[in-house]
Design a protein around this motif. Sequence first.
Motif, PDB file in Angstrom:
ATOM      1  N   TYR A   1       0.824  -1.198   0.000  1.00 45.00           N
ATOM      2  CA  TYR A   1       0.000   0.000   0.000  1.00 45.00           C
ATOM      3  C   TYR A   1       0.864   1.255   0.000  1.00 45.00           C
ATOM      4  N   LYS A   2       1.982   1.225   0.723  1.00 44.51           N
ATOM      5  CA  LYS A   2       2.878   2.382   0.745  1.00 44.51           C
ATOM      6  C   LYS A   2       3.439   2.634  -0.651  1.00 44.51           C
ATOM      7  N   THR A   3       3.833   1.571  -1.328  1.00 42.68           N
ATOM      8  CA  THR A   3       4.382   1.709  -2.685  1.00 42.68           C
ATOM      9  C   THR A   3       3.338   2.271  -3.638  1.00 42.68           C
ATOM     10  N   GLN A   4       2.130   1.706  -3.621  1.00 42.79           N
ATOM     11  CA  GLN A   4       1.073   2.158  -4.516  1.00 42.79           C
ATOM     12  C   GLN A   4       0.626   3.580  -4.184  1.00 42.79           C
ATOM     13  N   ALA A   5       0.542   3.897  -2.894  1.00 46.54           N
ATOM     14  CA  ALA A   5       0.130   5.245  -2.499  1.00 46.54           C
ATOM     15  C   ALA A   5       1.131   6.289  -2.966  1.00 46.54           C
ATOM     16  N   ALA A   6       2.435   5.948  -2.880  1.00 47.36           N
ATOM     17  CA  ALA A   6       3.461   6.888  -3.351  1.00 47.36           C
ATOM     18  C   ALA A   6       3.305   7.157  -4.840  1.00 47.36           C
ATOM     19  N   LYS A   7       3.016   6.131  -5.627  1.00 50.30           N
ATOM     20  CA  LYS A   7       2.802   6.315  -7.057  1.00 50.30           C
ATOM     21  C   LYS A   7       1.575   7.183  -7.322  1.00 50.30           C
ATOM     22  N   GLN A   8       0.518   6.989  -6.555  1.00 51.88           N
ATOM     23  CA  GLN A   8      -0.693   7.778  -6.740  1.00 51.88           C
ATOM     24  C   GLN A   8      -0.440   9.249  -6.405  1.00 51.88           C
ATOM     25  N   ILE A   9       0.357   9.483  -5.354  1.00 48.11           N
ATOM     26  CA  ILE A   9       0.662  10.859  -4.970  1.00 48.11           C
ATOM     27  C   ILE A   9       1.432  11.560  -6.087  1.00 48.11           C
ATOM     28  N   LYS A  10       2.405  10.879  -6.657  1.00 46.42           N
ATOM     29  CA  LYS A  10       3.203  11.453  -7.741  1.00 46.42           C
ATOM     30  C   LYS A  10       2.324  11.780  -8.936  1.00 46.42           C
ATOM     31  N   THR A  11       1.395  10.884  -9.291  1.00 50.98           N
ATOM     32  CA  THR A  11       0.514  11.106 -10.443  1.00 50.98           C
ATOM     33  C   THR A  11      -0.423  12.285 -10.190  1.00 50.98           C
ATOM     34  N   LEU A  12      -1.004  12.357  -9.013  1.00 51.66           N
ATOM     35  CA  LEU A  12      -1.962  13.422  -8.712  1.00 51.66           C
ATOM     36  C   LEU A  12      -1.277  14.775  -8.606  1.00 51.66           C
ATOM     37  N   ASP A  13      -0.047  14.800  -8.062  1.00 47.93           N
ATOM     38  CA  ASP A  13       0.683  16.068  -7.957  1.00 47.93           C
ATOM     39  C   ASP A  13       1.001  16.632  -9.336  1.00 47.93           C
ATOM     40  N   ALA A  14       1.229  15.748 -10.299  1.00 45.52           N
ATOM     41  CA  ALA A  14       1.567  16.204 -11.648  1.00 45.52           C
ATOM     42  C   ALA A  14       0.342  16.532 -12.491  1.00 45.52           C
ATOM     43  N   ASP A  15      -0.822  16.214 -12.027  1.00 45.80           N
ATOM     44  CA  ASP A  15      -2.033  16.427 -12.823  1.00 45.80           C
ATOM     45  C   ASP A  15      -2.348  17.918 -12.914  1.00 45.80           C
ATOM     46  N   THR A  16      -2.783  18.319 -14.092  1.00 45.11           N
ATOM     47  CA  THR A  16      -3.119  19.730 -14.334  1.00 45.11           C
ATOM     48  C   THR A  16      -4.619  19.944 -14.516  1.00 45.11           C
ATOM     49  N   GLY A  17      -5.390  18.937 -14.223  1.00 41.38           N
ATOM     50  CA  GLY A  17      -6.839  19.101 -14.317  1.00 41.38           C
ATOM     51  C   GLY A  17      -7.552  18.005 -15.062  1.00 41.38           C
ATOM     52  N   LYS A  18      -6.806  17.063 -15.672  1.00 43.96           N
ATOM     53  CA  LYS A  18      -7.457  15.970 -16.378  1.00 43.96           C
ATOM     54  C   LYS A  18      -8.104  14.978 -15.400  1.00 43.96           C
ATOM     55  N   ILE A  19      -7.424  14.787 -14.260  1.00 42.18           N
ATOM     56  CA  ILE A  19      -7.961  13.874 -13.239  1.00 42.18           C
ATOM     57  C   ILE A  19      -8.622  14.666 -12.127  1.00 42.18           C
ATOM     58  N   CYS A  20      -7.999  15.663 -11.683  1.00 45.34           N
ATOM     59  CA  CYS A  20      -8.430  16.412 -10.498  1.00 45.34           C
ATOM     60  C   CYS A  20      -9.375  17.530 -10.897  1.00 45.34           C
ATOM     61  N   ALA A  21     -10.658  17.310 -10.705  1.00 44.17           N
ATOM     62  CA  ALA A  21     -11.642  18.344 -11.022  1.00 44.17           C
ATOM     63  C   ALA A  21     -11.517  19.535 -10.096  1.00 44.17           C
ATOM     64  N   ASP A  22     -11.009  19.322  -8.900  1.00 41.34           N
ATOM     65  CA  ASP A  22     -10.886  20.424  -7.953  1.00 41.34           C
ATOM     66  C   ASP A  22      -9.687  21.321  -8.259  1.00 41.34           C
ATOM     67  N   ARG A  23      -8.961  21.033  -9.320  1.00 35.59           N
ATOM     68  CA  ARG A  23      -7.828  21.878  -9.710  1.00 35.59           C
ATOM     69  C   ARG A  23      -8.070  22.577 -11.043  1.00 35.59           C
ATOM     70  N   ARG A  24      -9.173  22.372 -11.643  1.00 35.39           N
ATOM     71  CA  ARG A  24      -9.440  22.979 -12.930  1.00 35.39           C
ATOM     72  C   ARG A  24      -9.744  24.472 -12.774  1.00 35.39           C
ATOM     73  N   THR A  25      -9.231  25.240 -13.714  1.00 30.64           N
ATOM     74  CA  THR A  25      -9.515  26.676 -13.731  1.00 30.64           C
ATOM     75  C   THR A  25     -10.808  26.914 -14.495  1.00 30.64           C
ATOM     76  N   GLU A  26     -11.277  28.131 -14.429  1.00 28.13           N
ATOM     77  CA  GLU A  26     -12.497  28.474 -15.160  1.00 28.13           C
ATOM     78  C   GLU A  26     -12.274  28.324 -16.653  1.00 28.13           C
ATOM     79  N   GLU A  27     -11.050  28.636 -17.117  1.00 30.42           N
ATOM     80  CA  GLU A  27     -10.763  28.502 -18.547  1.00 30.42           C
ATOM     81  C   GLU A  27     -10.805  27.035 -18.969  1.00 30.42           C
ATOM     82  N   ASP A  28     -10.272  26.195 -18.101  1.00 25.44           N
ATOM     83  CA  ASP A  28     -10.317  24.762 -18.421  1.00 25.44           C
ATOM     84  C   ASP A  28     -11.750  24.261 -18.523  1.00 25.44           C
TER      85      ASP A  28
END
Length: 298
Positions: free
Chosen positions: A260-287
């Motif tokens: 779980y620690k290994t998988q969670a670390a990978k998920q954190i890296k992916t989410l930190d790099a996301d610019t709005g394709k996955i994370c709806a709470d990070r999308r701008t009004e323009e997006d």
Amino acid sequence: MRDMPRLLSMRRNSSILVSLLLTVPLSACITMKSEHDELASEVMTLRKKVAERDTELVETLTQAQEQMALVEEQLAAAEKILRSNQASIGVRVDNLEFDLSDVRGTAEDSLNELAALSQNVADSRTELDERLTKVESKLNAETDIPEGKTDLLSAAERALESKDYGRARRLFRTYLSRYPSDAKEAEVRFKIGQTLFSERDYRSALGEFYWLVQNAPDSAVIHDAVYYSGLAFAKLGQCDKSLAYFNAIVKDGSEAPARYKTQAAKQIKTLDADTGKICADRRTEEDEEEEAAPAGES
């Protein structure tokens, strides 16, 4: 003189004997008179009974004669009607033969219509049987619930392994309702959450995982619940909440399993790099405006 007493005794005995002889015939006569009267009474009674039966026999014979006369009248009337009918049978047969051809034609048309209707009924029956089979299968699945505790849990596990998530969930919930506060309650609730997660009902799955976080923080499946909560929030586009759960797994002192620690670390890296394709709470009004714009527009 010496024989005088003997003579007197003999006379006395003779008198007694005469008296007895006179008495016996009188008694016998009295007895015969009584029996004669009794016999006469019985004879009279028998004569009365014979007379009554003779009267009844005469009445019965009279009634029989009256009924016989009535039957003869009815037979005569029936014979008259029969003769009359025989005269008209020929005419009726002619009429029947005349109409027979029309009847045959109508019968053939009816047979044709009946054949078409039968085929329609057969098709409908086939469709109905198929629907009924499906309903019966579903009903059997709903009612086929093992009685024993171990058998019930094993059946739920098998359904989960075979990806029959609906049945697995029903069996797990039945287990909880039958055995509240059971030692396996936390494990069962997590597996219910798994079935919901597998069916992409992430919000409902989060409800089951959240119950574990609040009510069973020391259970063996708490780390499973935390990890899958992070995944569910990510699926919903709520990356801030997702990261909170993943960070709880990788933080120092966490007792989460290494996988779980290994998988969670990978998920954190992916989410930190996301610019709005996955994370709806990070999308701008323009997006959001660009996403909502019709295809072909810039």
